[in-house]
Design a protein around this motif. Sequence first.
Motif, short mmCIF file in Angstrom:
data_model
loop_
_atom_site.label_atom_id
_atom_site.label_comp_id
_atom_site.label_asym_id
_atom_site.label_seq_id
_atom_site.Cartn_x
_atom_site.Cartn_y
_atom_site.Cartn_z
N PHE A 1 9.37 -7.18 -2.47
CA PHE A 1 9.67 -5.56 -2.22
C PHE A 1 11.26 -5.34 -1.90
N PRO A 2 12.03 -5.63 -2.97
CA PRO A 2 13.46 -5.42 -2.94
C PRO A 2 13.84 -4.16 -2.25
N GLY A 3 14.60 -4.43 -1.13
CA GLY A 3 15.19 -3.31 -0.40
C GLY A 3 14.43 -2.43 0.47
N ARG A 4 13.03 -2.86 0.91
CA ARG A 4 12.25 -2.06 1.47
C ARG A 4 11.80 -2.86 2.90
N ALA B 1 0.67 -1.20 0.02
CA ALA B 1 0.03 -0.07 0.09
C ALA B 1 0.97 1.39 -0.01
N THR B 2 2.19 1.05 0.20
CA THR B 2 2.99 2.25 0.37
C THR B 2 3.92 2.00 -0.83
N LYS B 3 4.86 3.05 -1.22
CA LYS B 3 5.79 3.05 -2.35
C LYS B 3 7.27 2.85 -1.91
N SER B 4 7.72 3.68 -1.12
CA SER B 4 9.22 3.80 -0.69
C SER B 4 9.62 3.65 0.85
N MET B 5 8.54 3.70 1.65
CA MET B 5 9.02 3.37 3.16
C MET B 5 9.39 2.01 3.30
N ARG B 6 10.31 1.94 4.16
CA ARG B 6 10.75 0.44 4.83
C ARG B 6 9.80 -0.10 5.62
N VAL B 7 9.66 -1.33 5.76
CA VAL B 7 8.22 -1.91 6.46
C VAL B 7 8.88 -3.22 7.07
N GLY B 8 8.64 -3.32 8.33
CA GLY B 8 9.18 -4.42 8.91
C GLY B 8 8.59 -5.05 10.21
#
Length: 327
Positions: A100-103, A68-75
């Motif tokens: 979601f590579p790199g996120r 649902a987001t574009k660039s923010m890291r999620v974890g």
Amino acid sequence: MTMVPLSVLDVVPVRRGSTASEALKETMALARHVEALGYRRYWFAEHHGMEGIASSVPAILVGQVAAATKSMRVGSGGVMLPNHAPLAVAEQFGTLEALFPGRIDLGIGRAPGSDPETARALRRAPTLSADDFPEQLDEIFSYFRGESGIRATPGSGYEPPVWLLGSSDYSAHLAGHLGLPFAFAHHFSQENTLPALRLYRETFRPSAALQKPYAMVATMVIAADTDEKALRLALPCALAFLRIRQGRRGPYPSCEDAEQYAWTPIERLFAEEWLKKNVVGGPAAVREQMNALLRATAADELMVLCTAPEPSARQHTYTLLRELYPL
């Protein structure tokens, strides 16, 4: 004072009169809101057996918010490893990294995130405990790096950054020894914050993941336009923590619940201490408290948990923080 990067910790509070479905929709809206404000990452805590908290499955929530987001890291903040098979964790978060590579961030903790009865129900083996944490952690790394006889899908090459979470010296020492980033739960263990951070930095050994210590401090923040409004929003949070300490389950309390609650003198003292230990107030008070926390901890990043009962109040807290500390 120049602020370090700001991030978000979410427990998906389910307030009285609401449902888990509505709380999850509120989380999705909050994630999009804080991404637009420039917050760095959005993590989910793992909690079980709590009617007022809907963050029991971080891996699913991470995938939904990342989509649902574009660039923010999620974890995850974090996956409570004693509750899970290391292979399952490696495959879940390896798949998320592939999607979601790199996120994606994989924050790992050693506590159960629940009461003893629920913890027993979650255990994949009755003999496993938090004492097995280093071995379980090594097993996860072996799957990510193709060093196990068992192949983890999607396999090596899909290893997200791994963080260790803690509220005591144990994870601080282990994170330093392994050269991993460390996130400390200041919001419920303030007395251990500075000793744990000191130990982490003193024991840190450079690794392929990290060349110098990186410490993130998670803190509760309830901000509003005035000190009075913030205190009203924060009292239900104090009541929720009190109920957790007392082993009482139920929906997340509203402002009205907290105002009508028949506080005993001891409970009132608990609430007053809780309010003093967390960041609560209008803009000026919040700035003063956040600056003091940053000076004391020298944190590289601050992760903000806001559990104000109303979703609009949670969004407003993160907006006010960004106005106080622009990008």
